[in-house]
Design a protein around this motif. Structure first.
Motif, PDB file in Angstrom:
ATOM      1  N   ASP A   1      20.063  44.850  48.361  1.00 54.99           N
ATOM      2  CA  ASP A   1      19.261  44.897  49.575  1.00 54.99           C
ATOM      3  C   ASP A   1      18.483  43.748  49.205  1.00 54.99           C
ATOM      4  O   ASP A   1      17.265  43.501  49.700  1.00 54.99           O
ATOM      5  N   ARG A   2      17.888  43.252  48.292  1.00 51.00           N
ATOM      6  CA  ARG A   2      17.052  42.657  47.540  1.00 51.00           C
ATOM      7  C   ARG A   2      16.861  42.636  46.356  1.00 51.00           C
ATOM      8  O   ARG A   2      18.088  42.079  45.620  1.00 51.00           O
ATOM      9  N   GLY A   3      16.000  41.342  45.721  1.00 50.06           N
ATOM     10  CA  GLY A   3      16.263  40.019  44.891  1.00 50.06           C
ATOM     11  C   GLY A   3      16.568  38.922  45.241  1.00 50.06           C
ATOM     12  O   GLY A   3      16.621  38.066  46.225  1.00 50.06           O
ATOM     13  N   ILE A   4      16.524  38.315  44.089  1.00 46.83           N
ATOM     14  CA  ILE A   4      16.850  37.067  43.954  1.00 46.83           C
ATOM     15  C   ILE A   4      18.172  35.971  44.948  1.00 46.83           C
ATOM     16  O   ILE A   4      18.175  35.273  45.450  1.00 46.83           O
ATOM     17  N   HIS A   5      18.576  37.370  44.694  1.00 44.85           N
ATOM     18  CA  HIS A   5      19.914  36.428  45.101  1.00 44.85           C
ATOM     19  C   HIS A   5      20.477  36.524  47.162  1.00 44.85           C
ATOM     20  O   HIS A   5      20.506  35.633  47.661  1.00 44.85           O
TER      21      HIS A   5
ATOM     22  N   TYR B   1      23.375  56.783  52.846  1.00 49.37           N
ATOM     23  CA  TYR B   1      22.942  55.374  52.736  1.00 49.37           C
ATOM     24  C   TYR B   1      21.710  55.235  51.706  1.00 49.37           C
ATOM     25  O   TYR B   1      20.821  56.030  52.157  1.00 49.37           O
ATOM     26  N   TYR B   2      21.867  54.415  50.315  1.00 53.93           N
ATOM     27  CA  TYR B   2      20.664  54.137  50.023  1.00 53.93           C
ATOM     28  C   TYR B   2      20.644  52.675  49.824  1.00 53.93           C
ATOM     29  O   TYR B   2      21.476  52.006  49.885  1.00 53.93           O
ATOM     30  N   TYR B   3      18.978  52.669  49.732  1.00 54.05           N
ATOM     31  CA  TYR B   3      18.837  51.061  49.355  1.00 54.05           C
ATOM     32  C   TYR B   3      18.287  49.994  48.233  1.00 54.05           C
ATOM     33  O   TYR B   3      17.332  51.119  47.780  1.00 54.05           O
ATOM     34  N   GLU B   4      18.657  49.754  47.761  1.00 55.84           N
ATOM     35  CA  GLU B   4      18.053  49.139  46.386  1.00 55.84           C
ATOM     36  C   GLU B   4      16.786  48.819  46.775  1.00 55.84           C
ATOM     37  O   GLU B   4      15.686  49.497  45.909  1.00 55.84           O
ATOM     38  N   SER B   5      16.239  48.107  47.908  1.00 53.09           N
ATOM     39  CA  SER B   5      14.370  48.241  48.109  1.00 53.09           C
ATOM     40  C   SER B   5      14.451  49.588  48.221  1.00 53.09           C
ATOM     41  O   SER B   5      12.594  49.026  47.622  1.00 53.09           O
ATOM     42  N   ASP B   6      14.401  50.235  48.461  1.00 50.75           N
ATOM     43  CA  ASP B   6      13.710  51.651  48.698  1.00 50.75           C
ATOM     44  C   ASP B   6      13.955  52.448  47.042  1.00 50.75           C
ATOM     45  O   ASP B   6      12.603  53.428  46.754  1.00 50.75           O
TER      46      ASP B   6
ATOM     47  N   TYR C   1      13.920  50.577  43.464  1.00 47.22           N
ATOM     48  CA  TYR C   1      14.172  49.975  42.180  1.00 47.22           C
ATOM     49  C   TYR C   1      12.869  50.289  42.353  1.00 47.22           C
ATOM     50  O   TYR C   1      12.517  50.072  41.017  1.00 47.22           O
ATOM     51  N   LEU C   2      11.834  51.186  42.797  1.00 43.80           N
ATOM     52  CA  LEU C   2      10.421  51.625  41.714  1.00 43.80           C
ATOM     53  C   LEU C   2      10.820  52.713  41.391  1.00 43.80           C
ATOM     54  O   LEU C   2      10.438  53.207  40.934  1.00 43.80           O
ATOM     55  N   LEU C   3      12.006  53.812  42.116  1.00 42.45           N
ATOM     56  CA  LEU C   3      12.189  54.888  41.265  1.00 42.45           C
ATOM     57  C   LEU C   3      12.765  55.119  39.297  1.00 42.45           C
ATOM     58  O   LEU C   3      13.049  53.540  38.762  1.00 42.45           O
ATOM     59  N   GLY C   4      12.040  55.811  38.904  1.00 38.67           N
ATOM     60  CA  GLY C   4      12.600  56.291  37.288  1.00 38.67           C
ATOM     61  C   GLY C   4      11.234  56.146  36.614  1.00 38.67           C
ATOM     62  O   GLY C   4      11.349  56.739  35.313  1.00 38.67           O
ATOM     63  N   LYS C   5      10.455  54.985  37.354  1.00 41.48           N
ATOM     64  CA  LYS C   5       9.214  54.736  35.827  1.00 41.48           C
ATOM     65  C   LYS C   5       8.356  56.061  35.210  1.00 41.48           C
ATOM     66  O   LYS C   5       8.359  56.416  34.131  1.00 41.48           O
ATOM     67  N   ASP C   6       8.450  57.559  36.722  1.00 39.85           N
ATOM     68  CA  ASP C   6       7.774  58.372  36.010  1.00 39.85           C
ATOM     69  C   ASP C   6       8.669  59.392  35.366  1.00 39.85           C
ATOM     70  O   ASP C   6       8.030  59.950  34.502  1.00 39.85           O
ATOM     71  N   ILE C   7       9.940  59.020  35.364  1.00 34.05           N
ATOM     72  CA  ILE C   7      11.397  59.974  34.460  1.00 34.05           C
ATOM     73  C   ILE C   7      11.179  59.234  33.059  1.00 34.05           C
ATOM     74  O   ILE C   7      11.383  60.444  32.180  1.00 34.05           O
ATOM     75  N   ILE C   8      10.853  58.054  32.907  1.00 36.58           N
ATOM     76  CA  ILE C   8      10.289  57.572  31.734  1.00 36.58           C
ATOM     77  C   ILE C   8       8.912  58.215  31.013  1.00 36.58           C
ATOM     78  O   ILE C   8       9.605  57.948  29.698  1.00 36.58           O
ATOM     79  N   GLU C   9       8.099  58.020  31.537  1.00 33.35           N
ATOM     80  CA  GLU C   9       7.417  58.371  30.970  1.00 33.35           C
ATOM     81  C   GLU C   9       6.686  60.191  30.685  1.00 33.35           C
ATOM     82  O   GLU C   9       7.116  60.229  29.782  1.00 33.35           O
ATOM     83  N   GLU C  10       7.941  60.874  31.253  1.00 34.31           N
ATOM     84  CA  GLU C  10       8.500  62.662  30.606  1.00 34.31           C
ATOM     85  C   GLU C  10       9.538  62.383  29.374  1.00 34.31           C
ATOM     86  O   GLU C  10       8.704  62.869  28.782  1.00 34.31           O
ATOM     87  N   GLY C  11       9.845  60.962  29.718  1.00 30.90           N
ATOM     88  CA  GLY C  11      10.666  60.970  28.820  1.00 30.90           C
ATOM     89  C   GLY C  11      10.114  61.187  27.694  1.00 30.90           C
ATOM     90  O   GLY C  11      11.070  61.618  26.287  1.00 30.90           O
TER      91      GLY C  11
END
Length: 595
Positions: A160-164, A273-278, A280-290
């Protein structure tokens, strides 16, 4: 203990007694139709522990089994295959032992859950033909997994987000003149989709104008005013601009209403339901841990990567040098978030087209490297494209084949063919329309689901709505025929409690074959669940229906003076009908009482 388990135990006992050897396992399979038999034990794998001629070994084991297993009537050996013939009483006893064939084959749900993701559309256009295969596959696999004993959560992530999305929003703002679904009598997703198309047309005009002024095509695409405005709108949305977010909420709301209408028409649903607007910022903290765990490494420019070369893949970017996430980052975060939201989830199925095969290989590998226990239970339900015959496809400017239009076309095709057959003249208009829709949707769903998901499909609407052959309407018609038999049976008591006394019944080979196929239903459900394949259920149902029609043509169901025999045949017909209905429910297909 099932009969197959008993048989395996007895074969192991036979090998130990006859040859002093121990078998770890026994390979059993249904006997091929061109040989006499019901179950075949494959001798060749036994040669690892038993030395000798496979035919002689098979003969010796067969003789032992006839002496020790009362259900075995006789046997024959073809090369290294021991074909076992079961007695009529075995099948009659099985038939009598099942109290309710409407729930036959289904297993109570366990505690560990499986999450099945399907659909996952963009909110800039309506659901299309590709989504139809996606939702039918995802929904059916979810229902099959439930029947096989899994607790299942059905979900989707809405893009539900992005240029499209901004392209549709901008076009509506510029050219919409305040149009709404209510004012135009259009479904919300169609209205928004029209403005996505409008953006594309106007954007192309601007590109041509700039090219005429001497710009290269690439320069024109980047400098066209519309694309620059759309990019600015995206920046405003990400910054939380009040007016932009309000427009985004309004137009997405229209689309969600349209989607729900289509889902209801197709007959699928979702639990969460999950929404990309909610997400799209997930995962950055997991990358830091990784990074700390050496799962990821940082390059000199600050970008973060995962090295998968040892697994035969390449290096995968998970965080850009400016710190922004890529889709992989988001998918990692969303998967972890889903387990946080539903701690009983022990695995996930992603229903996504085969163009994303590589993406999911990488995603699953990264999640395993990060140490998540559930990562070993991730599966990409990959599927091929669906094409229509030449001339049926819409041009790209008008979007691809619309799901709502396809459903309407299937209903119309069912209407035309049903009216030509002329068997429902006494139906009311409402009954006819409901039947046409049921036949049309059944044809569409069965045609798509009977094919292995990985294969590309050429979908022919007219061919699918055929009342002969391996089609949904043929199976629906057989179910309706069975209901007609049950109505005609009248005085035959189908609800009589207790088992039938079948000692006076001499089984017809067609009756035995029918019971044999019915008995395979639980195993078919489990096999379909293991392989995530609705095609196994679809083709099992077709085999059952073919056999019932052969039984119907060769055995008088009601025209017999033996009341026990008549009751047995009616109950057998009823059982077949219940298994058809149950199997078709796993495919999301309804069956009619009359047709």
């Amino acid at each position: 203990m099932t009969f197959q388990q008993t048989l395996e135990t007895q074969i192991k006992a036979a090998v130990e007694k006859l040859y002093g050897a121990k078998l770890e396992s026994v390979e059993l399979q249904p006997t091929r139709k061109d040989f006499e038999g019901d179950i075949t034990a494959v001798v060749f794998p036994m040669l690892r522990v038993v030395k000798g001629n496979p035919v002689q070994i098979g003969e010796a084991i067969g003789t032992y089994l006839v002496e020790h297993v009362s259900e075995i009537e006789k046997f024959n050996v073809v090369q290294g295959f021991l074909n076992i013939v079961l007695s009529d009483s075995y099948y009659l006893n099985f038939f009598n032992s099942v109290e309710d064939f409407s729930s036959f084959g289904k297993v109570p749900q366990g505690k560990e859950a499986l999450m099945v993701e399907y659909s996952s559309p963009n909110t800039n256009k309506p659901l299309h033909l590709g989504h139809v295969r996606n939702v039918l596959l995802g929904y059916s696999v979810a229902e099959i997994e439930k029947a096989a004993g899994k607790k299942v959560y059905k979900t989707q992530i809405i893009n539900d987000r992005g240029i499209h999305i901004c392209k549709s929003m901008l076009a509506w703002e510029k050219f919409g003149n305040g149009e709404t679904p209510d004012l135009t009598d259009l479904k919300g997703d169609k209205l928004v989709g029209n403005y996505y198309v409008k953006f594309d047309k106007e954007y192309k005009k601007q590109i041509e104008t700039l090219k005429a002024e001497g710009k290269t095509e690439e320069e024109a695409k980047m400098q066209a005013p519309l694309i620059l405005e759309a990019q600015e709108m995206l920046r405003k949305w990400e910054a939380g601009d009040e007016e932009t977010v309000a427009l985004w909420n309004k137009m997405n709301g229209w689309v969600y209403s349209g989607f729900e209408e289509t889902y209801k028409a197709v007959g699928v649903d979702f639990d969460f339901y999950y929404y990309e607007s909610d997400t799209y910022l997930l995962g950055k903290d997991i990358i830091e841990e990784g990074i700390k765990k050496d799962v990821f490494f940082m390059k000199d420019d600050g970008s973060v990567w995962c090295d998968l070369t040892e697994e035969g893949l390449d290096e995968k970017l998970v965080l850009r040098s400016d710190g922004t996430a890529v889709y992989m980052t988001q998918d990692i975060g969303t998967a972890v978030q889903r387990v946080k939201d539903h701690p009983d989830v022990g695995g996930m199925i992603y229903t996504v087209g085969n163009e994303q095969d590589y993406h999911f290989k990488v995603l699953f590998l990264i999640l395993k490297k990060l140490g998540y226990s559930w990562a070993k239970n991730l599966f990409h339900l990959s599927y091929g494209m669906v094409d229509l015959p030449s001339g049926k496809m819409k041009s790209r400017e008008g979007t691809v084949v619309d799901a709502d239009d396809l459903i309407a076309q299937m209903t119309d095709t069912a209407r035309t063919i049903s009216e030509e057959l002329g068997k429902i003249d006494d139906f009311s208009k409402e009954e006819k329309e409901a039947l046409y829709r049921m036949i049309g949707l059944g044809a569409l769903k069965y045609y798509i689901l009977k094919v292995d998901p990985k294969k590309r499909i050429l979908f022919n609407p007219e061919e699918s709505v055929d009342f002969q052959g391996n089609t949904g309407p043929f199976i629906q018609y057989t179910y309706a025929r069975i209901q007609s038999i049950l109505r005609k049976a009248g005085e035959v008591s189908l609800e009589a409690s207790g088992a039938l006394d079948l000692t006076s019944v001499e089984m017809h080979p067609k009756e035995k074959e029918l019971i044999k196929i019915i008995q395979q239903f639980p195993e078919t459900i489990q096999l379909a669940a293991e392989n995530y394949s609705p095609a196994l259920i679809a083709n099992y149902t077709y085999d059952l229906v073919k056999e019932f029609n052969s039984f119907y043509q060769n055995v008088p169901i009601l025209a017999t003076d033996n009341e026990t025999e008549k009751t047995f045949r009616v109950k057998l017909s009823k059982a077949v009908g219940e298994v058809i209905k149950s199997a078709f429910a796993l495919l999301g297909i309804d069956v009619p009482e009359r047709m």
